[in-house]
Design a protein around this motif. Structure first.
Motif, PDB file in Angstrom:
ATOM      1  N   ILE A   1      54.251  38.076  28.661  1.00 50.51           N
ATOM      2  CA  ILE A   1      54.058  38.558  30.029  1.00 50.51           C
ATOM      3  C   ILE A   1      55.298  39.356  30.418  1.00 50.51           C
TER       4      ILE A   1
ATOM      5  N   ILE B   1      58.872  39.767  36.615  1.00 55.24           N
ATOM      6  CA  ILE B   1      59.309  38.486  37.187  1.00 55.24           C
ATOM      7  C   ILE B   1      59.958  37.690  36.064  1.00 55.24           C
TER       8      ILE B   1
ATOM      9  N   ARG C   1      58.792  32.838  37.207  1.00 56.55           N
ATOM     10  CA  ARG C   1      57.340  32.798  36.990  1.00 56.55           C
ATOM     11  C   ARG C   1      56.864  31.369  36.802  1.00 56.55           C
TER      12      ARG C   1
ATOM     13  N   VAL D   1      54.351  29.324  39.244  1.00 58.93           N
ATOM     14  CA  VAL D   1      53.141  28.715  38.689  1.00 58.93           C
ATOM     15  C   VAL D   1      53.098  27.225  39.012  1.00 58.93           C
TER      16      VAL D   1
ATOM     17  N   ARG E   1      45.323  33.514  40.535  1.00 55.99           N
ATOM     18  CA  ARG E   1      46.721  33.980  40.599  1.00 55.99           C
ATOM     19  C   ARG E   1      47.546  33.307  39.505  1.00 55.99           C
TER      20      ARG E   1
ATOM     21  N   LEU F   1      49.523  35.203  36.369  1.00 47.90           N
ATOM     22  CA  LEU F   1      50.927  34.959  36.027  1.00 47.90           C
ATOM     23  C   LEU F   1      51.086  34.454  34.588  1.00 47.90           C
TER      24      LEU F   1
ATOM     25  N   ALA G   1      58.574  32.663  45.587  1.00 39.55           N
ATOM     26  CA  ALA G   1      57.873  33.905  45.263  1.00 39.55           C
ATOM     27  C   ALA G   1      58.585  35.113  45.877  1.00 39.55           C
TER      28      ALA G   1
ATOM     29  N   ASP H   1      57.745  38.508  43.968  1.00 38.20           N
ATOM     30  CA  ASP H   1      56.343  38.320  43.579  1.00 38.20           C
ATOM     31  C   ASP H   1      55.486  38.452  44.842  1.00 38.20           C
TER      32      ASP H   1
ATOM     33  N   SER I   1      51.839  36.800  44.994  1.00 35.74           N
ATOM     34  CA  SER I   1      51.851  35.355  45.265  1.00 35.74           C
ATOM     35  C   SER I   1      52.278  35.081  46.700  1.00 35.74           C
TER      36      SER I   1
END
Length: 155
Positions: free
Chosen positions: A3, A7, A12, A16, A69, A73, A124, A129, A132
């Protein structure tokens, strides 16, 4: 694939984790609200029955948005009762409460989720982010408004 969305990995993962708790709390509140919809009794039956239906319908949509979401992520969303039970801070009912206690329980749960979303939005926002943070802002607005509407029933 890795990924790479701008971020940091640690941020991240923290986002999450926060979203996973939000998902578990939201799903638990969905179940509680649906249970109350089915089992409410008393003079406010029709009002509460309809209100609870609107609320659990909104929560069902929210569950999907939060889980998606988490997937965006790059992680898997929790999706089992045992995972939700381990993550949630909203208590289950051991019996069917009276209508007024249902309202009180839902206010407490709505406020719990609003507070939890407020904690995650800080993470976030710090990580830039925005998707989010936007989701969390929408969830705070929904939960704070619903808590206000419920509180208004038991002045």
């Amino acid at each position: 694939m890795n990924i790479n969305i701008g971020i940091k990995e640690t941020d991240r993962q923290a986002i999450v984790q926060g979203l996973s708790v939000l998902l578990a709390n939201t799903y638990t509140l969905y179940l509680k609200t649906h249970n109350y919809h089915w089992n409410v009794t008393g003079p406010m039956f029709n009002t509460l029955h309809l209100m609870f239906e609107q609320q659990y319908t909104e929560l069902a949509t929210a569950v999907d948005e939060i889980a998606e979401r988490i997937r965006a992520l790059g992680e898997f969303a929790p999706g089992s009762y045992s995972a939700y039970a381990a993550l949630t801070s909203i208590p289950e009912d051991s019996s069917i409460p009276c209508a007024e206690d249902m309202i009180r329980n839902l206010v407490e749960a709505q406020e719990t989720i609003a507070r939890q979303a407020r904690e995650v939005i800080a993470i976030a926002s710090e990580a830039s982010d925005e998707p989010s943070a936007d989701l969390l802002t929408q969830r705070m607005q929904a939960h704070e408004k619903t808590a206000w509407m419920l509180r208004s029933l038991i002045a």
